[in-house]
Write an enzyme that holds these catalytic residues in place. Structure first.
Site, PDB file in Angstrom:
ATOM      1  N   GLU A  39      -7.680   2.790   0.057  1.00 48.32           N
ATOM      2  CA  GLU A  39      -8.454   1.822  -0.980  1.00 48.32           C
ATOM      3  C   GLU A  39      -9.125   0.550  -0.304  1.00 48.32           C
ATOM      4  OE1 GLU A  39      -6.977   0.150  -4.476  1.00 48.32           O
ATOM      5  OE2 GLU A  39      -5.492  -1.264  -3.441  1.00 48.32           O
ATOM      6  N   ASN A  40      -8.582  -0.034   0.698  1.00 51.01           N
ATOM      7  CA  ASN A  40      -9.276  -1.135   1.155  1.00 51.01           C
ATOM      8  C   ASN A  40      -9.312  -1.066   2.876  1.00 51.01           C
ATOM      9  OD1 ASN A  40      -6.122  -2.223  -0.182  1.00 51.01           O
ATOM     10  ND2 ASN A  40      -8.178  -3.225  -1.073  1.00 51.01           N
ATOM     11  N   HIS A  68      -9.376   0.356  -6.028  1.00 51.67           N
ATOM     12  CA  HIS A  68     -10.494  -0.097  -5.073  1.00 51.67           C
ATOM     13  C   HIS A  68     -11.283   1.380  -4.711  1.00 51.67           C
ATOM     14  CE1 HIS A  68     -10.308  -4.338  -5.031  1.00 51.67           C
ATOM     15  NE2 HIS A  68      -9.095  -4.482  -4.928  1.00 51.67           N
ATOM     16  N   HIS A 150       0.443   3.704  -7.051  1.00 50.25           N
ATOM     17  CA  HIS A 150      -0.412   2.462  -6.736  1.00 50.25           C
ATOM     18  C   HIS A 150      -0.138   1.538  -8.122  1.00 50.25           C
ATOM     19  CE1 HIS A 150      -3.603   0.770  -4.322  1.00 50.25           C
ATOM     20  NE2 HIS A 150      -3.902   0.291  -5.579  1.00 50.25           N
ATOM     21  N   HIS A 175      -0.359  -1.071  -3.316  1.00 52.75           N
ATOM     22  CA  HIS A 175      -1.132  -1.918  -3.970  1.00 52.75           C
ATOM     23  C   HIS A 175      -0.890  -3.448  -4.062  1.00 52.75           C
ATOM     24  CE1 HIS A 175      -3.801  -3.879  -6.979  1.00 52.75           C
ATOM     25  NE2 HIS A 175      -2.758  -4.323  -7.537  1.00 52.75           N
TER      26      HIS A 175
HETATM   27 FE   LIG Z   1      -4.730  -2.493  -1.996  1.00 52.35          FE
HETATM   28 FE   LIG Z   2      -4.905  -1.677  -5.311  1.00 52.11          FE
END
Ligand SMILES: [Fe+2]
Ligand SMILES: [Fe+2]
Length: 275
Positions: A39-40, A68, A150, A175
């Protein structure tokens, strides 16, 4: 089967750590299958097609997401071309899926991605979604089940263990980007509240400290950025699954100065509180 899980990969420092260490770790620990949270991965927000290919080339077999997931618009066609998940408790009309089943050394493994509720986008109930998904997988004969949960709140993650211990092989949180020290096996379910990021280990949750510091001192929000230079870490959990249970689990932390720390899971069977 021996599987490994990596949490939030944060930007190019995270991708660089995977490029440097992942193949070596897979060989050294004879890992059959790697799951990682994307996600990042692309400059801290979402995932581009280019970076998805880069992560596959590092040795990641399936990538899970979070709040994200939708930050880069490239993501939607990638659900058809890559082994990619988004939280399963997003409503049905949302592109992609949050549950896929794989065959590893003749045994099945299902990977489920779920998202918690506190400080998160609106979704369907993560706990009810987890229960119904696990029930259907078992009806299909899938025994080994891993969940990337998450979530922001540690209480939600811990409650997911209480709900599903003895029913799934592993639940690991993502997360928060900050790893917790509670890797354990209860009733054959490996559990860790949060595995922590792979990326910059200094600064603030993998992002340049200047923006969050200004935000917390003044109340004015800014756009978080990846530090130009930083000290890096790769955090990975390794789990042995057999007939639906986790037999052994440990976590490795690789620092970019060559230090490696290993933590073994503790074993203790907690009572199932719902029955
Ligand atoms: Fe994250
Ligand atoms: Fe997240």
């Amino acid at each position: 089967m021996r599987i490994a899980f990596i949490g939030d990969i944060v930007g190019s420092p995270g991708r660089l750590m995977l490029k440097t260490y992942l193949q070596k770790i897979k060989q050294e620990y004879k890992i059959d299958f790697v799951i990682a949270n994307y996600e990042n991965a692309s400059h801290g927000f979402g995932l581009t097609a280019k970076n998805a290919n880069e992560l596959v080339a590092c040795g990641i077999d399936v990538m899970s997401g979070g709040n994200h997931t939708w930050d880069k618009k490239d993501i939607i066609p990638l659900f058809d071309t890559h082994e990619l998940l988004r939280p399963h408790n997003y409503p049905k009309e949302v592109p992609g899926t949050g549950c896929k089943t794989y065959e590893i050394n003749g045994e099945k493994l299902a990977v489920i991605n779920l998202m918690g509720h506190f400080s998160m986008p609106y979704t369907d109930n993560a706990f009810r979604c987890a229960q119904s998904t696990v029930t259907s997988l078992k009806e299909e004969g899938v025994e080994n089940i891993f969940i990337d949960f998450h979530a922001e709140a540690t209480s939600e993650k811990r409650a997911m263990l209480m709900l599903l211990q003895g029913e799934v092989s592993g639940i690991i949180g993502t997360h928060t980007h900050v790893g917790t020290d509670d890797l354990q096996i209860s009733q054959g379910t490996a559990y860790l509240t949060d595995i922590g990021l792979t990326g910059c280990r200094d600064n603030v949750i993998g992002m340049d400290a200047k923006v969050p510091l200004k935000q917390f001192l003044t109340g004015m929000k800014g756009h978080y950025d990846i530090p130009k230079k930083c000290k890096k870490i790769l955090q990975i959990a390794v789990m042995d699954f057999k007939n639906g249970a986790c037999e052994n689990a440990f976590k490795l932390k690789y620092f970019d100065d060559e230090r490696v720390l290993k933590t073994d899971a503790w074993r203790e069977d907690y009572a199932v509180t719902l029955k």
